[in-house]
Write an enzyme that holds these catalytic residues in place. Structure first.
Site, PDB file in Angstrom:
ATOM      1  CD  GLU A  71      -1.757  -2.396   1.429  1.00  0.00           C
ATOM      2  OE1 GLU A  71      -0.612  -2.634   1.877  1.00  0.00           O
ATOM      3  OE2 GLU A  71      -2.616  -3.286   1.288  1.00  0.00           O
ATOM      4  CG  HIS A 140     -10.885  -6.262   6.712  1.00  0.00           C
ATOM      5  ND1 HIS A 140      -9.995  -6.712   7.656  1.00  0.00           N
ATOM      6  CD2 HIS A 140     -10.401  -6.667   5.513  1.00  0.00           C
ATOM      7  CE1 HIS A 140      -9.018  -7.386   7.051  1.00  0.00           C
ATOM      8  NE2 HIS A 140      -9.234  -7.366   5.755  1.00  0.00           N
TER       9      HIS A 140
END
Lengths: 340, 333
Positions: A71, A140
């Protein structure tokens, strides 16, 4: 806006939110060779939430690029591509993973233009699927948009309808600044009218979803949808709620909020992010610092996420973020308090 | 005097013609004098910010960039003055930036750590250790998509090679065969942390193997040797074969920044490295091969000193930015 006038005469075409995002991506790539997509599993897999779909087959692997799970690296790559003439659109698979990319977004993307005295621009878009309600637990399910709204140099969007998802993404790709778009995962399957042409929804302009006179409810993303549903129910109780869909967190359309509060004299701010130090605090403070404060008949109420990580258990998960019932109750209490 | 008349000359040095060597030496002097003047400006209270000086590292900055072409890109580090000068930045505009003036490269908004000359292909120095590494990957993607034949060279320190950004960037650049050259300036310390304690392998260049790219471990104080290897890495990048990792072992004579009291290293160690002064080494070698005489070499140094003195005077006379422009470049319109 002329395109909205055009819409009226066109056939109503319904797309899901995810399809609307995909259509925007496809149209942007067709129109401009500089636009390319990249992120984890955006290629043949079609995106973790199916957003990129068949785009890799239409545009090839050179323009729809599967990346390693990196990321920080891919956020930085978007910065590098943007400052050298490309228009990267990056997907952070779950918005939670943006924590790994913070350095590049906060220290680099947001600041390069300023640090370089205006001699470079960073025209990049980062799409971030986020939010709770899928049983995905604490890593999440977060709503981290307020973090980025705190950073000068970034723009932060939260479209709530398929129409805005397409129009705001196209506006974001045109924008010469780094733009983060937080897309709520529960909205991906929701459907709505989406014109076929490549239209733009301006960044920084809120939408009044429903007009009312008793209380202003401000929300964005899925909370704007919940607020609209709550307003329907409030109407049956004789309460007229005005619903403002912020759409853009930074820049924020304070004018629309202020005009509404002037009319309704009551303000409820609803957001899924953690209540403390969040978007609600900012909007409340902006009202408190403005002349609109004098128009208030009751204290402002913030309805935000609990000061807790998002839990796994569905009962707890639901309790952790504002629900339609909570909005109805809070708005009704606010109106009654104002009358007392 | 032409190089091929000197049989004992190293091929790396012989490969550089006199004009190239003179330019390299000039830039090394400019870097040294810039840093000395930066330090003096701080002592005289002309600036209030911090700075990270690269005195002792001149051969690495100049040698690696020497084979680059005018349209190639670089990305630099917090210790970045040298890289700017090596790429031909104007010292007076750099000093104006260092002094925070409106006339500086970044209009006084960036200062020492963020000097960028975007039009000149310098995409900026970076205050974040390793911050430029992933950005270089994107620049490489951009070059590839635009098929413009350029190369991106990104500088970082030994400390940055322990950041995740290093590993993510090298991996991506390698899998996509991007035209990037990674240059580690290993000056032995990440602030005060000795590389021997910070890293499980002996050389940063050893890490190249993990990413399937060539790793070159060099004497970073040898201008000609650095330039020769950089030329190979740049050619490889430009031809589409992918990235390389170059490690220049060098040393910063000064502390990490102005707050450094040098408690972590000895005077003897600093002295040992001062004896390997990259500028004097190059000059001595050139004299030994009769390529330049002492007077010519002296003139290069004096010219550099004069340019730097003039740059400081220019910068001092420049105006501060107007506070009303504080938020001017936060967003592009």
């Amino acid at each position: 806006m002329p395109s909205e006038t055009l819409e009226a005469v066109r056939e109503i075409r319904e797309l899901s939110y995810a399809e609307a995002v995909r259509e925007a991506l496809g149209q942007a790539m067709e129109a401009d060779e500089r636009v390319f997509l990249f992120g984890e599993d955006v290629g043949v897999y079609g995106g973790a939430f199916g957003v990129s779909g068949d785009l890799v087959h239409r545009f090839g692997k050179e323009r729809v690029i599967d990346t390693p799970i990196s990321e920080l690296g891919i956020a930085g790559a978007a910065v590098g591509a943007a400052i050298t003439g490309m228009r990267p659109v990056l997907e952070i698979q779950f918005s939670d993973f943006v924590t790994l990319a913070m350095e590049q977004l906060v220290n680099q993307a947001a600041k390069i233009r300023f640090m370089f005295g205006g001699k470079a621009s960073v025209p990049m878009v980062v799409r971030l699927p986020g939010g709770s309600g899928t049983g995905a637990a604490a890593q999440h399910s977060q709503s981290l948009e307020a973090w980025f709204a705190h950073v000068p140099g970034l723009k932060v969007l939260q479209p709530s309808t398929p129409h805005d998802a397409k129009g705001m993404l196209l506006a974001a790709i045109d924008d010469p600044n780094p733009v983060l778009i937080f897309e709520h995962k529960l909205l991906y399957k929701t459907k709505g009218h989406v014109p076929a042409e490549a239209y733009r929804v301006p960044i920084g302009k809120a939408a009044i979803r429903r007009e009312g006179t008793d209380v202003t409810i401000v929300g964005s993303s899925i909370m704007a949808r919940k607020a609209e549903a709550a307003a329907e129910r409030l109407a049956t109780e004789g309460i007229s709620a005005e619903v403002i869909d912020l759409r853009s967190i930074r820049p924020i359309d304070f004018t629309t909020i202020a005009e509404s509060v002037r009319k309704t004299h009551r303000l409820l701010v609803v957001y899924e992010g953690v209540k403390t130090m969040g978007i609600g605090a900012e909007i409340s403070a902006m009202i408190a610092e403005s002349e609109v404060f004098d128009f208030l008949d009751a204290p402002i109420i913030r309805l935000g996420g609990a000061d807790a990580p998002i839990p796994y258990n569905p009962v707890l998960e639901k309790a952790a973020v504002p629900q339609e019932d909570d909005i109805v109750t809070a708005a009704a209490n606010l109106v009654r308090r104002g009358e007392a | 005097m032409s190089a091929d008349q000197k049989p004992n000359q190293r091929p790396e040095l012989a490969a550089l013609d006199d004009a190239t060597v003179a330019q390299a030496l000039t830039r090394m002097h400019l870097i040294r004098k810039f840093e000395e003047a930066a330090e003096a400006s701080y002592m005289r209270g002309l600036i209030h910010g911090t700075m990270h000086l690269s005195i002792g590292q001149e051969a690495s900055a100049v040698g690696t960039t020497l084979p680059l072409e005018a349209h190639d890109y670089i990305l630099s580090t917090h210790r970045g003055h040298g890289h700017c000068i090596a790429r031909g930045a104007e010292p007076r505009l750099m000093f104006a930036e260092f002094f925070g003036k409106e006339t500086g490269y970044c209009k006084g908004r960036g200062g020492s750590m963020h000097i960028a000359d975007v039009e000149g292909g310098n995409l900026g120095a970076n205050g974040i250790v390793g911050g430029g590494l992933p950005i270089a990957v994107g620049v490489g993607m951009s070059i590839k998509a635009q098929k413009n034949g350029r190369v991106c060279m990104v500088f970082f320190g030994d400390g940055a090679s322990n950041e995740g950004a290093f590993h993510e960037a090298l991996n991506m650049a390698s899998i996509w065969k991007l035209p990037v050259v990674f240059v580690c300036e290993n000056n032995k310390y990440g602030m005060s942390m000795d590389i021997g304690h910070a890293m499980a392998v002996a050389n940063v260049a050893d890490r190249a193997a993990a990413y399937g790219m060539p790793g070159h471990c060099l004497d970073g104080n040898d201008l000609a040797g650095v330039a020769a290897v950089a030329k190979v890495a740049i050619a490889r990048a430009r031809s589409g074969e992918g990235p390389s990792l170059i490690e220049c072992k060098t040393y910063r004579w000064r502390g990490h920044s102005k707050s450094d009291r040098n408690l972590y290293r000895s005077k003897e160690e600093i002295e040992e490295w001062r004896n390997q002064d990259p500028i004097r080494r190059l000059e001595d070698e050139l004299k030994a091969h009769d390529r330049f005489d002492a007077a010519t070499l002296m003139k290069l140094e004096e010219d550099a000193q004069r340019d730097i003195d003039a740059a400081v005077e220019f910068a001092r006379a420049c105006p501060d930015p107007d506070p009303k422009d504080l938020t001017r470049d936060v967003y592009a319109l």
